[in-house]
Design a protein around this motif. Structure first.
Motif, PDB file in Angstrom:
ATOM      1  N   LEU A 105       0.798  -1.142   0.001  1.00  0.00           N
ATOM      2  CA  LEU A 105      -0.017   0.074   0.055  1.00  0.00           C
ATOM      3  C   LEU A 105       0.842   1.296  -0.077  1.00  0.00           C
ATOM      4  O   LEU A 105       1.837   1.246   0.910  1.00  0.00           O
ATOM      5  CB  LEU A 105      -0.993   0.134   1.277  1.00  0.00           C
ATOM      6  CG  LEU A 105      -1.718   1.268   1.144  1.00  0.00           C
ATOM      7  CD1 LEU A 105      -3.244   0.966   0.611  1.00  0.00           C
ATOM      8  CD2 LEU A 105      -1.823   2.065   2.564  1.00  0.00           C
ATOM      9  N   VAL A 106       0.245   1.981  -0.947  1.00  0.00           N
ATOM     10  CA  VAL A 106       1.271   3.399  -0.965  1.00  0.00           C
ATOM     11  C   VAL A 106       0.437   4.402  -0.074  1.00  0.00           C
ATOM     12  O   VAL A 106      -0.726   4.815  -0.477  1.00  0.00           O
ATOM     13  CB  VAL A 106       1.824   3.736  -2.428  1.00  0.00           C
ATOM     14  CG1 VAL A 106       2.463   5.110  -2.235  1.00  0.00           C
ATOM     15  CG2 VAL A 106       2.645   2.681  -2.989  1.00  0.00           C
ATOM     16  N   LEU A 107       1.093   5.153   0.676  1.00  0.00           N
ATOM     17  CA  LEU A 107       0.121   6.365   1.160  1.00  0.00           C
ATOM     18  C   LEU A 107       0.992   7.669   0.479  1.00  0.00           C
ATOM     19  O   LEU A 107       2.140   7.970   0.625  1.00  0.00           O
ATOM     20  CB  LEU A 107       0.593   6.614   2.556  1.00  0.00           C
ATOM     21  CG  LEU A 107      -0.025   5.823   3.579  1.00  0.00           C
ATOM     22  CD1 LEU A 107       0.549   5.957   5.288  1.00  0.00           C
ATOM     23  CD2 LEU A 107      -1.444   6.331   3.753  1.00  0.00           C
ATOM     24  N   VAL A 108       0.285   8.493  -0.039  1.00  0.00           N
ATOM     25  CA  VAL A 108       0.770   9.591  -1.311  1.00  0.00           C
ATOM     26  C   VAL A 108      -0.034  10.657  -0.814  1.00  0.00           C
ATOM     27  O   VAL A 108      -1.261  10.803  -0.177  1.00  0.00           O
ATOM     28  CB  VAL A 108       0.784   9.114  -2.449  1.00  0.00           C
ATOM     29  CG1 VAL A 108      -0.707   9.138  -3.150  1.00  0.00           C
ATOM     30  CG2 VAL A 108       1.793  10.010  -3.649  1.00  0.00           C
ATOM     31  N   GLY A 109       0.570  11.943  -0.802  1.00  0.00           N
ATOM     32  CA  GLY A 109       0.238  13.182  -0.794  1.00  0.00           C
ATOM     33  C   GLY A 109       1.171  14.214  -0.693  1.00  0.00           C
ATOM     34  O   GLY A 109       2.450  13.792  -0.695  1.00  0.00           O
ATOM     35  N   PRO A 110       0.746  15.417  -0.733  1.00  0.00           N
ATOM     36  CA  PRO A 110       1.675  16.455  -0.850  1.00  0.00           C
ATOM     37  C   PRO A 110       2.330  16.654   0.545  1.00  0.00           C
ATOM     38  O   PRO A 110       1.833  15.964   1.616  1.00  0.00           O
ATOM     39  CB  PRO A 110       0.960  17.726  -1.147  1.00  0.00           C
ATOM     40  CG  PRO A 110      -0.341  17.385  -0.618  1.00  0.00           C
ATOM     41  CD  PRO A 110      -0.553  16.104  -0.953  1.00  0.00           C
TER      42      PRO A 110
ATOM     43  N   GLN B 287       3.923  10.884  -7.075  1.00  0.00           N
ATOM     44  CA  GLN B 287       2.690  10.122  -7.575  1.00  0.00           C
ATOM     45  C   GLN B 287       3.299   9.018  -8.514  1.00  0.00           C
ATOM     46  O   GLN B 287       2.555   7.954  -8.747  1.00  0.00           O
ATOM     47  CB  GLN B 287       1.757  10.852  -8.266  1.00  0.00           C
ATOM     48  CG  GLN B 287       2.196  11.804  -9.423  1.00  0.00           C
ATOM     49  CD  GLN B 287       1.824  11.040 -10.746  1.00  0.00           C
ATOM     50  OE1 GLN B 287       0.950  10.186 -10.884  1.00  0.00           O
ATOM     51  NE2 GLN B 287       2.459  11.351 -11.730  1.00  0.00           N
ATOM     52  N   THR B 288       4.338   9.170  -9.115  1.00  0.00           N
ATOM     53  CA  THR B 288       4.976   8.083 -10.175  1.00  0.00           C
ATOM     54  C   THR B 288       5.382   6.821  -9.312  1.00  0.00           C
ATOM     55  O   THR B 288       4.965   5.845  -9.654  1.00  0.00           O
ATOM     56  CB  THR B 288       6.064   8.572 -10.900  1.00  0.00           C
ATOM     57  OG1 THR B 288       5.915  10.031 -11.348  1.00  0.00           O
ATOM     58  CG2 THR B 288       6.561   7.797 -11.892  1.00  0.00           C
TER      59      THR B 288
ATOM     60  N   PHE C   8      -3.874  15.379  -8.299  1.00  0.00           N
ATOM     61  CA  PHE C   8      -2.601  14.622  -7.852  1.00  0.00           C
ATOM     62  C   PHE C   8      -2.105  13.262  -8.583  1.00  0.00           C
ATOM     63  O   PHE C   8      -0.679  13.297  -8.810  1.00  0.00           O
ATOM     64  CB  PHE C   8      -2.679  14.413  -6.432  1.00  0.00           C
ATOM     65  CG  PHE C   8      -1.279  14.093  -5.713  1.00  0.00           C
ATOM     66  CD1 PHE C   8      -0.587  15.330  -5.111  1.00  0.00           C
ATOM     67  CD2 PHE C   8      -0.920  12.804  -5.422  1.00  0.00           C
ATOM     68  CE1 PHE C   8       0.279  15.049  -4.567  1.00  0.00           C
ATOM     69  CE2 PHE C   8       0.198  12.670  -4.741  1.00  0.00           C
ATOM     70  CZ  PHE C   8       0.894  13.671  -4.357  1.00  0.00           C
ATOM     71  N   ILE C   9      -2.943  12.763  -8.910  1.00  0.00           N
ATOM     72  CA  ILE C   9      -2.412  11.434  -9.649  1.00  0.00           C
ATOM     73  C   ILE C   9      -2.659  11.997 -11.045  1.00  0.00           C
ATOM     74  O   ILE C   9      -3.401  12.413 -11.664  1.00  0.00           O
ATOM     75  CB  ILE C   9      -3.501  10.183  -9.499  1.00  0.00           C
ATOM     76  CG1 ILE C   9      -3.628   9.972  -8.058  1.00  0.00           C
ATOM     77  CG2 ILE C   9      -3.030   9.063 -10.203  1.00  0.00           C
ATOM     78  CD1 ILE C   9      -2.304   9.312  -7.242  1.00  0.00           C
TER      79      ILE C   9
ATOM     80  N   GLU D 255       0.539  12.453 -14.495  1.00  0.00           N
ATOM     81  CA  GLU D 255       1.496  13.574 -14.743  1.00  0.00           C
ATOM     82  C   GLU D 255       1.573  13.354 -16.192  1.00  0.00           C
ATOM     83  O   GLU D 255       1.947  12.454 -16.972  1.00  0.00           O
ATOM     84  CB  GLU D 255       2.865  12.843 -14.236  1.00  0.00           C
ATOM     85  CG  GLU D 255       4.114  13.624 -14.508  1.00  0.00           C
ATOM     86  CD  GLU D 255       4.253  15.124 -14.003  1.00  0.00           C
ATOM     87  OE1 GLU D 255       3.712  15.236 -13.020  1.00  0.00           O
ATOM     88  OE2 GLU D 255       4.615  16.162 -14.967  1.00  0.00           O
ATOM     89  N   PRO D 256       1.655  14.638 -16.962  1.00  0.00           N
ATOM     90  CA  PRO D 256       1.167  15.904 -16.493  1.00  0.00           C
ATOM     91  C   PRO D 256      -0.331  16.128 -15.847  1.00  0.00           C
ATOM     92  O   PRO D 256      -1.170  14.980 -16.022  1.00  0.00           O
ATOM     93  CB  PRO D 256       1.305  16.866 -17.742  1.00  0.00           C
ATOM     94  CG  PRO D 256       1.159  15.933 -18.846  1.00  0.00           C
ATOM     95  CD  PRO D 256       1.909  14.684 -18.481  1.00  0.00           C
ATOM     96  N   MET D 257      -0.364  16.963 -15.050  1.00  0.00           N
ATOM     97  CA  MET D 257      -1.620  17.061 -14.261  1.00  0.00           C
ATOM     98  C   MET D 257      -2.878  17.335 -15.294  1.00  0.00           C
ATOM     99  O   MET D 257      -2.715  17.756 -16.055  1.00  0.00           O
ATOM    100  CB  MET D 257      -1.362  18.412 -13.395  1.00  0.00           C
ATOM    101  CG  MET D 257      -2.338  18.354 -12.233  1.00  0.00           C
ATOM    102  SD  MET D 257      -1.986  19.865 -11.255  1.00  0.00           S
ATOM    103  CE  MET D 257      -3.414  20.589 -10.857  1.00  0.00           C
ATOM    104  N   MET D 258      -4.003  16.981 -14.531  1.00  0.00           N
ATOM    105  CA  MET D 258      -5.275  16.885 -15.334  1.00  0.00           C
ATOM    106  C   MET D 258      -5.537  18.315 -15.580  1.00  0.00           C
ATOM    107  O   MET D 258      -5.143  19.208 -14.644  1.00  0.00           O
ATOM    108  CB  MET D 258      -6.430  16.367 -14.340  1.00  0.00           C
ATOM    109  CG  MET D 258      -7.516  16.344 -14.895  1.00  0.00           C
ATOM    110  SD  MET D 258      -8.944  15.731 -14.072  1.00  0.00           S
ATOM    111  CE  MET D 258      -8.954  14.079 -14.497  1.00  0.00           C
ATOM    112  N   ASN D 259      -6.093  18.735 -16.535  1.00  0.00           N
ATOM    113  CA  ASN D 259      -6.561  20.191 -16.639  1.00  0.00           C
ATOM    114  C   ASN D 259      -7.742  20.173 -16.199  1.00  0.00           C
ATOM    115  O   ASN D 259      -8.772  19.505 -16.033  1.00  0.00           O
ATOM    116  CB  ASN D 259      -6.646  20.216 -18.391  1.00  0.00           C
ATOM    117  CG  ASN D 259      -5.617  20.097 -19.088  1.00  0.00           C
ATOM    118  OD1 ASN D 259      -4.918  21.180 -18.830  1.00  0.00           O
ATOM    119  ND2 ASN D 259      -5.504  19.308 -20.062  1.00  0.00           N
TER     120      ASN D 259
END
Lengths: 320, 381, 310
Positions: free
Chosen positions: B32-37, B195-196, B234-235, B237-241
């Motif tokens: 499990l990956v915990l991800v965030g800024p 996020q990668t 967040f998920i 790359e490049p980021m959603m418009n």
């Protein structure tokens, strides 16, 4: 997980945990916690230090309220501020306090100034810096007692080095420590000799912690070396100055050793009596324990008045 | 065995809430990956799992056992730190062996054997007599891993373990870590802000923001069906418009774009006024504008100008501004294939398929509807 | 480029001149201060090597020449001090070791965990550095002489220990006193070092299952070896050089247990005044151990002082 209470579960953010935790579990956790396990490490030294320092201060304070003198035990039934009143009314106490103040301010400011000057002298790209720094700091390795002997000889009215110079210049020989009007200055000078190296080390460390590009930027801007130091570098040494000043003042407050060792007697040269020498003399020579304790308490208050602002300053800087 | 439950877990530091009411189940042997800024509470969550922080509220279970009142020493976990935290005065052998000394049931020679076995797995067996200071970053990283796996714990906790490596080594270690985890079959909680890393490594990803759990799911689930605008942004790359605007009769009216809704979108946004449209740069279709004739644009096509082109080799990322407006305001970013080179200043025609549109509630950020996946494919057949 | 070339030429010339003049001034100042700091020491050593007649006749800092040279003063001073040296070392070495260990433990304990109220403990330690010893002197004397005469209790015991004399028992209260009052400054020295260590080191050890004691013994203690050097040298110098506690707790300079510092102010005094040949010899001998330590470990010594000012 077994006892699941719906009302608790919905009350999610602040709700009590669903797990039933017995006090035994909590106690075991507490006893295993870092807080408990690490407490003996600081606790034992703290108790030892606490008894010695704060127990001592408290006992001293208690004695200062009695009229304890001579042989026997202090009598705590009749406490008063008598000793403090006596001290404040006593001419020799006032003189010692005044001289103490002069010593404190004079010694600290001269040592700081000289230390800063030496630090800048050594900071500016010279060879053998390490060796020179070691020599400048060498007097710090000596005890007050040894320094006192060395300077007693330097100041000797007969054939002392200072008088060799003075007579070579065509003046009459001077009794540096015997003349009450210059004795305190002579003592301050000797102490500056011993401790200005300390101020230098602190300032040097401060100078070296500054990023060197500031100096280069100033150079590029065309500022002279002297101007760069005065306008840019030295103002940034505030923290170092405060630290050094406090430690120097405490050296000054402990100058008892030096003064005692000059004469080898409870009474230092005329004109150099300070609270520390007065206190020891009253208590240990004359057996005026309560009076000595009262003087000591006032000396402590003097020290605290130096340290308290420093600690507040350090705390504000986040350095504690 | 090594399953983990976080049950309404909360951590406050004085007034500030670091982790707020996080409930999460992690299955045995899951990655499990915990991800965030940074500052989102992911590290605090991990540290609570490790026992280095005490939860303010909520419960924590590892392998079904309640952990709140257990010191880290008794949790049967291993942790890899971002700075590796190798003991600088010990040799690599002693470093790896250190944790083994507290495990029951090893004799001295068994410990040494075990250390060598692990070192061999990680390819650090020839470094065992050296000190950490003599090793490269990548080698230190392996030692840190070795120290974690040597004890064969229930759970691995990893706090940005690859953050201090250079880009090439990081990509290599990513694969290696995944293989290692699969071989050892140990439940792993991996914290990263990248996020990668999250997308490529995790069996599942948990996205945190401001101490709150945003979404938990498999990588592609998060990519295609984000639960809210934060996860969508967040998920990927490049980021959603994102295009901010309001509901209008014809569909969506934004600052730079008017976008008519099809039936699917129309139905989804029913009753919501404040809208954010989202479209992945990969879904923005860019072709050279037909300069000779008058523009003949469909309802979901727009004239735009390329302001910046980033060349990546395999793909180009174009920043697009509205043709009518000054160049300093980018409206969209688009990904085109690497052979298709467009110069800045060139006019282009941009098409956005309504099937690829995500819609978010402009006020709450919640997803109103996500892009179509399965049906879209059926239609093209 | 071409425009600036003449400018640079002029600049270089003036800079060279400027630098040379300034350099000369700079080094002159440095040498002057070398003289300032060394002259009293040189004077002392030269005087120690002279006959009384030469001391009276020659310039004090000149080396003794011909018949003016003698080792008699040094020999006499050493014979007077040899006992005291043993006393000083018997006091300073154990006191420093215990002191440094306790201080390191205290610093470890206080940096290990963050908890409320810690600041109070820390401030109490900090104030402990700055308390003038006079403020505890009367209680100290009463405690060791009347309340708890430990030295008297121990002296029969010490009489039975080989190489020690019963009067060495009088050093035990001094050792304890030095330890107690030395802890604060040493604790702060260690603390600043431990705070500079990465947190993750201790955390990694905890997760590796190590107890607090194991963390201290196996991680912190070995890592802080260099800091032990710094604090040990600093504190040894302090205790060896200390005067006031010995002065208060040892009955007189002529007592058999008197440390070196206590004897110096009384040595070489006669009715006709101070015999500076003997006094300087004694001062030189007394300072020798710390000077050797200092010269050998100048770097550590300076580091201790830097940290002291916070």
């Amino acid at each position: 997980m077994a006892t699941h209470d719906t009302t608790e579960a919905t009350d999610s953010t602040t709700g009590p945990s669903k797990e039933v935790v017995t006090w035994k579990t909590k106690l075991r956790y507490f006893l295993n916690s870092d807080f408990v396990r690490s407490s003996p490490y600081w606790g034992i030294p703290f108790v030892l230090m606490g008894i010695a320092v704060y127990g001592g201060i408290g006992y001293n304070l208690a004695i200062s309220f009695t009229d304890y003198a001579g042989i026997g035990r202090p009598e705590f039934s009749n406490l008063s501020l008598e000793m403090y009143r006596t001290a404040l009314a006593d001419g020799s106490f006032r003189q010692a306090a005044f001289q103490n103040f002069v010593l404190l301010v004079g010694f600290t400011s001269v040592s700081l100034a000289l230390g800063l000057f030496l630090a800048v002298l050594l900071d500016y790209g010279i060879r053998y810096k390490e060796t020179i720094q070691t020599i400048y700091l060498l007097p710090m390795a000596l005890s007050f007692v040894v320094t006192a002997q060395v300077w007693l000889w330097m100041y000797s009215p007969g054939n002392g080095v200072l008088n060799v110079f003075v007579t070579a210049l065509g003046f009459g020989s001077i009794d540096w420590l015997g003349n009450p009007r210059i004795a305190l200055a002579a003592v301050i000078f000797a102490l500056v000799w011993q401790f200005s190296g300390y101020a230098m080390v602190v300032f040097l460390a401060g100078l070296q912690s500054l990023p060197s590009d500031q100096f280069e930027a100033a150079k590029v801007d065309g500022a002279s070396t002297a101007k760069t130091y005065i306008r840019i570098i030295i103002p940034q040494l505030k923290q170092a100055s405060v630290g050094a000043a406090v430690v120097l003042m405490l050296f000054a407050l402990k100058a008892f050793d030096f003064l005692y060792a000059i004469t080898g007697d409870y009474r230092p040269p005329n004109g150099t009596d300070i609270l520390a020498t007065l206190m020891v003399r009253e208590a240990f020579q004359y057996g005026q324990w309560a009076y000595g304790a009262a003087i000591a308490t006032m000396l402590l208050l003097l020290s605290l008045s130096v340290i308290a602002p420093y600690l507040v300053y350090q705390y504000r800087q986040g350095a504690l | 065995m090594g399953s983990i439950q976080l049950d309404h877990l909360t951590k406050r530091f004085g007034e500030t809430v670091a982790v707020e009411d996080v409930t999460l189940d992690i299955a045995d042997s899951e990655f499990l990956v915990l991800v965030g800024p940074s500052g989102c509470g992911k590290s605090t969550t991990l540290r609570m799992l490790a026992g280095l922080e005490t939860p303010t509220a909520g419960d924590l279970y590892i392998a079904g056992e309640h952990m709140n009142y257990r010191v880290p020493q008794n949790r049967d976990i291993a942790m890899v730190f971002q700075d590796y935290a190798l003991y600088p005065h010990m040799t690599i052998h002693e470093n790896v062996r250190f944790g083994l000394e507290e495990e029951a049931g090893y004799t001295d020679s068994e410990m040494d054997e075990r250390v060598e076995e692990v070192a061999e797995t990680l390819g650090i067996d020839d470094l065992l007599d050296r000190k950490p200071g003599e090793l490269s970053g990548g080698q230190q990283q392996r030692v840190a891993l070795g120290r974690a796996i040597v004890r064969d714990p229930e759970v691995f906790l990893m706090d940005e373990p690859l953050a201090n490596l250079d880009a090439k080594l990081r990509a290599k270690m990513r694969t290696e870590l995944q293989r290692l985890q699969a071989d050892l079959d140990v439940t792993t909680v991996y914290v990263t802000h990248n996020q990668t890393e999250a997308m490529t490594m995790g069996d599942r990803i948990a996205v945190l923001n401001d101490g709150q759990l945003q979404q938990v799911g498999e990588p592609l689930e998060l990519y295609h069906e984000p639960a809210n605008q934060f996860v969508a942004g967040f998920i990927g790359e490049p980021m959603m418009n994102f295009l901010h605007g309001n509901r209008a009769d014809a569909g969506f009216v934004g600052e730079h774009i008017e976008y008519p809704f099809d039936e699917r979108l129309e139905r989804a946004v029913d009753g919501v006024d404040d809208l954010v449209l989202g479209v992945r740069p990969e879904a923005v279709d860019v072709r050279r504008a037909d300069e000779s004739s008058a523009p003949n644009l469909g309802p979901h096509e727009f004239e735009m100008t390329v302001s910046v082109t980033e060349t990546h080799g395999d793909q180009n990322i174009l920043s697009l501004t509205h043709a009518a407006e000054s160049v300093d305001h980018d409206v969209l970013r688009a990904v085109t294939d690497g052979m298709h080179i467009v110069k800045p200043g060139e006019p282009v025609t941009v098409a956005i398929d309504p099937e690829t549109i995500h819609v978010f509630d402009g006020k709450t950020g919640k997803t109103i509807c996500n892009r179509r996946i399965e049906t879209a494919r059926e239609l093209t057949i | 480029m071409s425009q600036s070339t003449p400018d640079t030429n002029i600049d270089v010339a003036s800079v060279v001149e400027d630098v040379n003049l300034r350099r000369i001034g700079h080094y002159t100042l440095i040498i002057f201060f070398l003289g300032f700091f060394l002259l009293p020491l040189v004077t002392g050593i030269m005087t120690a090597l002279k006959t009384n007649e030469a001391i009276a006749r020659t310039v004090p800092f000149m080396p003794p020449l011909g018949g003016g040279f003698t080792l008699a003063n040094l020999e006499y001073a050493f014979s007077q001090l040899s006992h005291a040296f043993i006393n000083s070392l018997l006091m300073a070495i154990p006191a420093t070791i215990i002191n440094v260990l306790l201080a390191s433990m205290a610093a470890f304990g206080l940096t290990m965990v963050k908890w409320r109220g810690q600041l109070v403990i820390l401030i109490l330690f900090l104030i402990g550095i700055f308390v003038p010893y006079q403020a505890v002197l009367v209680p100290l004397a009463r405690f060791w002489n009347n309340t708890f005469p430990l030295a008297d209790m121990l002296s029969p015991l010490f009489a039975g220990i080989p190489l020690l004399q019963s009067y060495h028992a009088d050093l035990v209260p001094l050792i304890i006193t030095h330890v107690a009052y030395g802890i604060p400054i040493c604790m702060i020295l260690f603390r600043s070092y431990y705070q500079s260590l990465p947190n993750s080191l201790v955390e990694a050890a905890k997760i590796d299952g190590a107890s607090i004691t194991k963390i201290y013994r196996r991680i912190i203690l070995p890592i802080s070896k260099p800091m032990f050097g710094v604090v040990f040298i600093y504190q040894f110098t302090q205790i060896y050089n200390e005067f006031l506690f010995s002065f208060t707790l040892v009955s007189s300079a002529s007592s058999p247990e008197a440390p070196v510092t206590l004897i110096i102010p009384a040595i070489g005094t006669s009715t006709s005044g101070i015999d500076f040949g003997i006094r300087m010899s004694a001062a030189f001998l007394a300072a020798l151990p710390t000077i050797i330590l200092y010269v050998a470990f100048a770097e550590q010594f300076a580091k201790g002082l830097e940290t002291e000012s916070g």
